[in-house]
Structure formats: structure tokens, C-alpha cells
Design an enzyme around this catalytic site. Structure first.
Site, PDB file in Angstrom:
ATOM      1  N   HIS A  10       9.580  -3.557   3.335  1.00 48.49           N
ATOM      2  CA  HIS A  10       9.216  -3.759   1.923  1.00 48.49           C
ATOM      3  C   HIS A  10      10.471  -3.989   1.076  1.00 48.49           C
ATOM      4  O   HIS A  10      10.467  -4.798   0.147  1.00 48.49           O
ATOM      5  CB  HIS A  10       8.482  -2.524   1.380  1.00 48.49           C
ATOM      6  CG  HIS A  10       7.173  -2.242   2.031  1.00 48.49           C
ATOM      7  ND1 HIS A  10       6.967  -1.130   2.822  1.00 48.49           N
ATOM      8  CD2 HIS A  10       6.001  -2.916   2.011  1.00 48.49           C
ATOM      9  CE1 HIS A  10       5.714  -1.132   3.255  1.00 48.49           C
ATOM     10  NE2 HIS A  10       5.104  -2.201   2.790  1.00 48.49           N
ATOM     11  N   MET A  56       9.139  -2.955  11.687  1.00 50.08           N
ATOM     12  CA  MET A  56       8.891  -1.878  10.723  1.00 50.08           C
ATOM     13  C   MET A  56       7.459  -1.939  10.202  1.00 50.08           C
ATOM     14  O   MET A  56       6.925  -3.012   9.937  1.00 50.08           O
ATOM     15  CB  MET A  56       9.869  -1.974   9.566  1.00 50.08           C
ATOM     16  CG  MET A  56      11.246  -1.561   9.990  1.00 50.08           C
ATOM     17  SD  MET A  56      12.224  -1.044   8.601  1.00 50.08           S
ATOM     18  CE  MET A  56      13.765  -0.718   9.457  1.00 50.08           C
ATOM     19  N   GLY A  91       5.473 -10.150   4.282  1.00 47.94           N
ATOM     20  CA  GLY A  91       6.283 -10.112   5.494  1.00 47.94           C
ATOM     21  C   GLY A  91       5.629 -10.881   6.635  1.00 47.94           C
ATOM     22  O   GLY A  91       4.406 -10.838   6.800  1.00 47.94           O
ATOM     23  N   HIS A 102       9.178   0.972   3.291  1.00 43.35           N
ATOM     24  CA  HIS A 102      10.276   1.057   4.254  1.00 43.35           C
ATOM     25  C   HIS A 102      11.180  -0.154   4.054  1.00 43.35           C
ATOM     26  O   HIS A 102      10.962  -0.943   3.115  1.00 43.35           O
ATOM     27  CB  HIS A 102       9.724   1.135   5.684  1.00 43.35           C
ATOM     28  CG  HIS A 102       8.674   0.093   5.974  1.00 43.35           C
ATOM     29  ND1 HIS A 102       8.967  -1.248   6.046  1.00 43.35           N
ATOM     30  CD2 HIS A 102       7.335   0.193   6.181  1.00 43.35           C
ATOM     31  CE1 HIS A 102       7.861  -1.932   6.303  1.00 43.35           C
ATOM     32  NE2 HIS A 102       6.844  -1.078   6.377  1.00 43.35           N
ATOM     33  N   GLU A 103      12.142  -0.328   4.943  1.00 40.10           N
ATOM     34  CA  GLU A 103      13.120  -1.415   4.794  1.00 40.10           C
ATOM     35  C   GLU A 103      12.471  -2.804   4.787  1.00 40.10           C
ATOM     36  O   GLU A 103      13.009  -3.746   4.203  1.00 40.10           O
ATOM     37  CB  GLU A 103      14.195  -1.335   5.877  1.00 40.10           C
ATOM     38  CG  GLU A 103      15.421  -0.560   5.462  1.00 40.10           C
ATOM     39  CD  GLU A 103      16.048  -1.045   4.139  1.00 40.10           C
ATOM     40  OE1 GLU A 103      16.374  -2.232   4.027  1.00 40.10           O
ATOM     41  OE2 GLU A 103      16.208  -0.220   3.222  1.00 40.10           O
ATOM     42  N   MET A 155       0.848  -1.197   0.000  1.00 35.75           N
ATOM     43  CA  MET A 155       0.000   0.000   0.000  1.00 35.75           C
ATOM     44  C   MET A 155       0.886   1.250   0.000  1.00 35.75           C
ATOM     45  O   MET A 155       0.451   2.336   0.400  1.00 35.75           O
ATOM     46  CB  MET A 155      -0.936  -0.007   1.204  1.00 35.75           C
ATOM     47  CG  MET A 155      -1.909  -1.196   1.171  1.00 35.75           C
ATOM     48  SD  MET A 155      -3.439  -0.946   2.084  1.00 35.75           S
ATOM     49  CE  MET A 155      -2.827  -0.672   3.727  1.00 35.75           C
ATOM     50  N   ARG A 208       2.744   2.417   9.467  1.00 34.60           N
ATOM     51  CA  ARG A 208       2.011   3.167  10.504  1.00 34.60           C
ATOM     52  C   ARG A 208       2.920   3.647  11.640  1.00 34.60           C
ATOM     53  O   ARG A 208       2.467   4.403  12.494  1.00 34.60           O
ATOM     54  CB  ARG A 208       0.863   2.328  11.065  1.00 34.60           C
ATOM     55  CG  ARG A 208      -0.304   2.184  10.092  1.00 34.60           C
ATOM     56  CD  ARG A 208      -1.515   1.550  10.761  1.00 34.60           C
ATOM     57  NE  ARG A 208      -2.701   1.590   9.926  1.00 34.60           N
ATOM     58  CZ  ARG A 208      -3.130   0.585   9.159  1.00 34.60           C
ATOM     59  NH1 ARG A 208      -2.467  -0.543   9.095  1.00 34.60           N
ATOM     60  NH2 ARG A 208      -4.238   0.723   8.445  1.00 34.60           N
ATOM     61  N   LYS A 255       5.562 -10.111   9.601  1.00 33.96           N
ATOM     62  CA  LYS A 255       4.916  -9.250  10.592  1.00 33.96           C
ATOM     63  C   LYS A 255       3.390  -9.408  10.500  1.00 33.96           C
ATOM     64  O   LYS A 255       2.697  -9.406  11.501  1.00 33.96           O
ATOM     65  CB  LYS A 255       5.296  -7.781  10.394  1.00 33.96           C
ATOM     66  CG  LYS A 255       4.703  -6.891  11.497  1.00 33.96           C
ATOM     67  CD  LYS A 255       5.159  -5.472  11.393  1.00 33.96           C
ATOM     68  CE  LYS A 255       4.491  -4.716  10.294  1.00 33.96           C
ATOM     69  NZ  LYS A 255       3.042  -4.489  10.493  1.00 33.96           N
ATOM     70  N   GLN A 298     -10.090  -2.780   2.798  1.00 32.84           N
ATOM     71  CA  GLN A 298      -9.565  -3.335   4.049  1.00 32.84           C
ATOM     72  C   GLN A 298      -9.573  -2.328   5.197  1.00 32.84           C
ATOM     73  O   GLN A 298      -8.983  -2.582   6.243  1.00 32.84           O
ATOM     74  CB  GLN A 298      -8.185  -3.960   3.841  1.00 32.84           C
ATOM     75  CG  GLN A 298      -7.071  -3.001   3.490  1.00 32.84           C
ATOM     76  CD  GLN A 298      -5.805  -3.728   3.014  1.00 32.84           C
ATOM     77  OE1 GLN A 298      -5.755  -4.229   1.893  1.00 32.84           O
ATOM     78  NE2 GLN A 298      -4.795  -3.802   3.863  1.00 32.84           N
TER      79      GLN A 298
HETATM   80  O1  PAF Z   1       0.179  -5.846   3.687  1.00 31.06           O
HETATM   81  C1  PAF Z   1      -0.276  -4.915   2.991  1.00 31.06           C
HETATM   82  O2  PAF Z   1       0.379  -3.894   2.768  1.00 31.06           O
HETATM   83  C2  PAF Z   1      -1.672  -5.036   2.414  1.00 31.06           C
HETATM   84  O3  PAF Z   1      -2.526  -5.712   3.284  1.00 31.06           O
HETATM   85  C3  PAF Z   1      -1.698  -5.680   1.009  1.00 31.06           C
HETATM   86  C4  PAF Z   1      -1.215  -7.120   1.052  1.00 31.06           C
HETATM   87  C5  PAF Z   1      -0.821  -4.888   0.058  1.00 31.06           C
HETATM   88  C6  PAF Z   1      -3.130  -5.686   0.463  1.00 31.06           C
HETATM   89  O4  PAF Z   1      -3.620  -4.396   0.317  1.00 31.06           O
END
Ligand code: PAF
Length: 289
Positions: free
Chosen positions: A37, A184, A147, A34-35, A30, A187, A149, A61
Site C-alpha cells: 500500500h 505482500m 497493485g 503494508h509496504e 481495506m 492476509r 498482485k 466482497q
Molecule cells: O484491494 C483491496 O484492498 C480491495 O479489494 C478494494 C479495492 C479496496 C475494494 O474494497
């Protein structure tokens, strides 16, 4: 790196890669990268011929009272990081093309979507599974990276991909932490300097729980009490000790276990977890009297 904005162009590109015999890696996000990702993107770039990162803040979501409007949007920085991590494409679809008027189809993964984060966010995993299914149908990845997390999300996506014969391997990557231990998250930007200290109680509580497990503790209530004690500085949403694959609560710690915590600190909702497999620590497998 190419920027693709429409699902038609995305699918065309992916079909051309497949036609050329190339494997496609995919990192759905989304944005506000950050690190954590970055670790997913680097793994994707290393393990596939071409890689796509999607950036789409998915309204399905978020509940109406949640932070959809405030969610950090940092597209320019995200593009720089994506390119540095070896992405071939950024896919950033428009809202109207993802959820046009009349949109009516949602994906629910039963069982795994109950408990943990669903208790306070009952809408959440339906929205996640739906958007990830839509993205998979467009990007056509061979491997998709998530991840640890978001451990419940990983379990749900893995189940969905298998159940719906999506032909994509789900790769779960380890949690990436700040130097002070905070997991990480996009938010984390919401945390003030004063809130940062209490926020660290989640990772500290999990480290203490792990030390107890390594010392041979197998009683759920002892681990639960240890974690809750250390998380006193934050408003606990949940502390759950569940089977790592089924997400079902455990009576005794045995086999692959997920210890997951969630808390609220100011505007930030924080989650963190620990995976522990008693089979990997047989020397400690005897419960204390
Ligand atoms: O983990 C996330 O950033 C979101 O839940 C995802 C998997 C991109 C779906 O919107």
C-alpha cells in the site's frame, strides 16, 4: 492529514480541491496497510496535488463463510503510515452510510469477472466493483492506484472506469514482496511460522516459470506443470495462464500473458502472479520442438 468520515464531507472536500484546480490521487484500501500500500500512496503523493487513502472493510466482497469479522483492522498504524507516505486525507466511511437499509445497486463487469478468483469467490468482483464505483463517485479522483498482485481486480476496475465514463485513470503498480519473495498482503498476518515456508512456493513457482519463458518455452502445459510441481506444498486453488487484458485462457503463450496462482495455506488465501510479454522477448519467441 485530515480524517473524513462521511461521504458528504468527502465530496465537499474533493469538489473544493477541483475548484482550486488541484489533481486528486486516490488509493482505495481495506486497511491493515503494508509496504505494498505504501508504494501506491507514495506514487499517488508524487503524481498528484493532493491524495486520499480510503480505509473501508467492504462487506460486499466477502461471502458469509469468509473472514470479514477477522479481517485485520489496524487503524492507528494505518494513519501513521498514510501520513508518512504523504496522504492529505484518510477517508474512512461508516458502514451504514455505505450500505444503508434498502441498498440495492451493484456493478458487474462481465467477462473479466469470470474465471480465476471468481471460480471459488463468485461474489467477490461484484462487491469490489460496486464499492470502488461508490468511492470514485465520492472522492472524484483524477488517478487511482492499485497493485498488480490483484491483477484481475486491476483489469476489472480499468474496464469499469472506461465503460462507465468515470474520468479516472487507473494506475497499476508493481507487486511489492517481502525479503523472502512472498507477495505482500494484509492476509499474510494469518500465516504461522510453519506455514510461511510452504507459502513461499507461490513466488518460487512463478520465478521458475519466468526462467522457462525466458529460455524460450511457450507451451502452456509445460509452464502449468512447472508451476504445479513447485506449488506441491500448498493446496492449489488455481493456476491460470491467460491473456493479460482479456483474462481469457491461452492455448499458446503469445503476446501479453498473465500467469496467476492462488492457494490456501492454513487460514490464509494467497494469490500471486507474473506478467510476461512475448513481444518484449522476441529472441525467445520460438517454441521448443
Ligand atoms: O484491494 C483491496 O484492498 C480491495 O479489494 C478494494 C479495492 C479496496 C475494494 O474494497
Amino acid at each position: 492529514m485530515i480524517l473524513i468520515r462521511t461521504k458528504e464531507a468527502m465530496r465537499r472536500w474533493s469538489l473544493a480541491q477541483k475548484g482550486a484546480g488541484k489533481s486528486i490521487g486516490f488509493v482505495p484500501t481495506m486497511g491493515a496497510l503494508h509496504e505494498g500500500h505504501a508504494s501506491l500512496m507514495r506514487a499517488s503523493a508524487a503524481e498528484n496535488d493532493v491524495s486520499v487513502v480510503s480505509i473501508f472493510v467492504n462487506p460486499a466482497q466477502f461471502a458469509p463463510h469468509e473472514d470479514f469479522d477477522a479481517y485485520p483492522r489496524t487503524f492507528e498504524d494505518d494513519a501513521v503510515l498514510s501520513e508518512a507516505c504523504g496522504m492529505t486525507v484518510i477517508y474512512a466511511p461508516e458502514m451504514a452510510s455505505m450500505y444503508p437499509a434498502g441498498y440495492a445497486t451493484y456493478v458487474t463487469v462481465e467477462g473479466l469477472s469470470e474465471g480465476l478468483c471468481s471460480r471459488t469467490r463468485p461474489h467477490f468482483f461484484r462487491g469490489v466493483a460496486t464499492v470502488v464505483a461508490k468511492l470514485f463517485n465520492t472522492v472524484l479522483p483524477d488517478r487511482a492506484y492499485f497493485g498488480q498482485k490483484d491483477a484481475q481486480q486491476c483489469a476489472i476496475i480499468t474496464r469499469m472506469a472506461a465503460d462507465l465514463d468515470m474520468g479516472v485513470s487507473i494506475v497499476e503498480m508493481p507487486i511489492v514482496r517481502e525479503a523472502d519473495g512472498l507477495a505482500m498482503s494484509s492476509r499474510n498476518k494469518y500465516l504461522s511460522a510453519e506455514e510461511r515456508g510452504p507459502a513461499l512456493s507461490l513466488s518460487r513457482a512463478l520465478r521458475e516459470a519466468e526462467a522457462l519463458l525466458l529460455s524460450g518455452e511457450r507451451r502452456v502445459e509445460a509452464i502449468d506443470a512447472c508451476i504445479r510441481g513447485h506449488m506441491a506444498p500448498v493446496k492449489i486453488d488455481y493456476v491460470e495462464i491467460v491473456h493479460a487484458e482479456t483474462m481469457k485462457p491461452l492455448q499458446v503463450i503469445d503476446g501479453p500473458v498473465l500467469i496467476a496462482v492462488a492457494a490456501n495455506m492454513g487460514r490464509a488465501r494467497l494469490i500471486d502472479n507474473l506478467k510476461f510479454d512475448t513481444a518484449r522477448h522476441p529472441q525467445a519467441a520460438v517454441a521448443r520442438p
